[in-house]
Design an enzyme around this catalytic site. Sequence first.
Site, short mmCIF file in Angstrom:
data_model
loop_
_atom_site.label_atom_id
_atom_site.label_comp_id
_atom_site.label_asym_id
_atom_site.label_seq_id
_atom_site.Cartn_x
_atom_site.Cartn_y
_atom_site.Cartn_z
N SER A 91 0.85 -1.19 0.00
CA SER A 91 0.00 0.00 0.00
C SER A 91 0.88 1.23 0.00
O SER A 91 1.82 1.33 0.80
CB SER A 91 -0.89 0.01 1.25
OG SER A 91 -1.44 1.31 1.40
N SER A 93 0.06 4.69 0.51
CA SER A 93 -0.07 5.63 1.62
C SER A 93 0.47 5.01 2.89
O SER A 93 1.08 5.69 3.73
CB SER A 93 -1.55 6.03 1.80
OG SER A 93 -2.35 4.89 2.04
N ASP A 253 -10.48 6.44 -0.77
CA ASP A 253 -9.12 6.66 -0.29
C ASP A 253 -8.95 8.19 -0.22
O ASP A 253 -9.28 8.89 -1.17
CB ASP A 253 -8.12 6.07 -1.29
CG ASP A 253 -6.70 6.02 -0.75
OD1 ASP A 253 -6.36 6.85 0.10
OD2 ASP A 253 -5.94 5.16 -1.21
N GLY A 258 -1.26 5.02 -3.65
CA GLY A 258 -0.01 4.59 -4.31
C GLY A 258 -0.14 3.34 -5.14
O GLY A 258 0.41 3.24 -6.25
N THR A 259 -0.90 2.34 -4.63
CA THR A 259 -1.07 1.13 -5.43
C THR A 259 -2.02 1.42 -6.61
O THR A 259 -1.84 0.87 -7.69
CB THR A 259 -1.60 -0.04 -4.57
OG1 THR A 259 -2.73 0.41 -3.81
CG2 THR A 259 -0.54 -0.57 -3.62
O1 LIG Z 1 -2.03 4.17 -1.21
C1 LIG Z 1 -2.50 3.04 -1.26
O2 LIG Z 1 -2.00 2.17 -1.98
C2 LIG Z 1 -3.65 2.72 -0.38
N1 LIG Z 1 -4.29 3.76 0.35
C3 LIG Z 1 -5.38 3.09 1.11
C4 LIG Z 1 -5.76 1.95 0.24
C5 LIG Z 1 -4.49 1.54 -0.49
O3 LIG Z 1 -3.87 0.53 0.23
#
Ligand SMILES: O=C(O)[C@H]1NCC[C@@H]1O
Length: 345
Positions: A91, A93, A253, A258-259
């Site tokens: 992930s 964040s 989100d 990021g993913t």
């Molecule tokens: O940034 C991310 O990848 C994520 N943010 C919350 C859900 C994902 O895992």
Amino acid sequence: MPFSRSINIVGCHAEGEVGDVIIGGVLDVPGKTMFDKLVHFETKKDSLRQLLLNEPRGRSSMNTNLVLPPCDPRADAGFLIMESEEYAPMSGSNIICTTTVLLETGMIPMTEPVTKVTLDTAAGLVTVTAECEGGKCKNVEFDNVPAFALELDYKVQVPGMGQVSVDIAYGGMMYVLVDAASLGLVVDNQHARQLVEIAEKIKRAVEAAYTPVHPENPGIRGFSVLEYTVPLRMEAGTKVAMNAVVVSPGRFDRSPCGTGTSARLAVMHSRGQIKEGEVFKHRSILGTEFVSRIRGITKVGKYSAVLPSVKGRAWITSFKQVVLDITDPFPEGFRVGDQWHLAPN
Ligand SMILES: O=C(O)[C@H]1NCC[C@@H]1O
């Protein structure tokens, strides 16, 4: 005092998305890899995730990370990501929050102006570069695991909506990507409730028709996230888009994800919309930003894949000790449908 759990947590958010970090009160578990440890928690110790993420200690829009010793000797630390519905393999964040907490609390020594950290995740080793000044991480860039598109223009029948065309991609988590305009949807904060309802419906329909499996780790399978895409636009010569990722059980989100950014880079690359090295800025529903680029090209099984790097910022918000009183009637917390999207029975 009669407590059956006492857990030390550093509160943190990355560009708006909460990614608290457990730094004490939870012991290591057996496992040769971080993925084994993920499975151990999922199958034997899931009450920790329930306790921390459900109400009254948690809420639907948050995540908690657990720092553990790494399994790979090349890593400085290991960590697992607990989200409302799952343990995410990776992930964005959450790795930005975890790195910030590890460096700003001195669990890993900070060197200025740049600190490099290697973190062991359930998706593999991830190298992180933090720009640091005055004891603070100014920003954190992670070199994500390979991201790839499994399907482009996959057609699915969605009850009440008819045929919907989606892309399916991996960016550290498995994503359903759907072009918002193709459904006549406007992506903005005002329409968030409607967008979340529709996203959950589409996700369930895709789930019923298609099971994505990571070719190198068949344990990574199934969806938990849907990403609405909006067209790219150019700002001062850089490609920019708004990000709108709906995380199960049905909420946005708060960060640019990021993913999700990595999954979108993989799809954009497969469609010839971005080249290696080119910068892509992804903006969240709050207007916060992750800056990403494709740092290389590779293959994962039969899929062509990109190597995404994503940069963002995080801030510590609290130092807290969470406890569970032995007489508390909700040792795993609870969910109420006004705040949590509860699937129909
Ligand atoms: O940034 C991310 O990848 C994520 N943010 C919350 C859900 C994902 O895992």
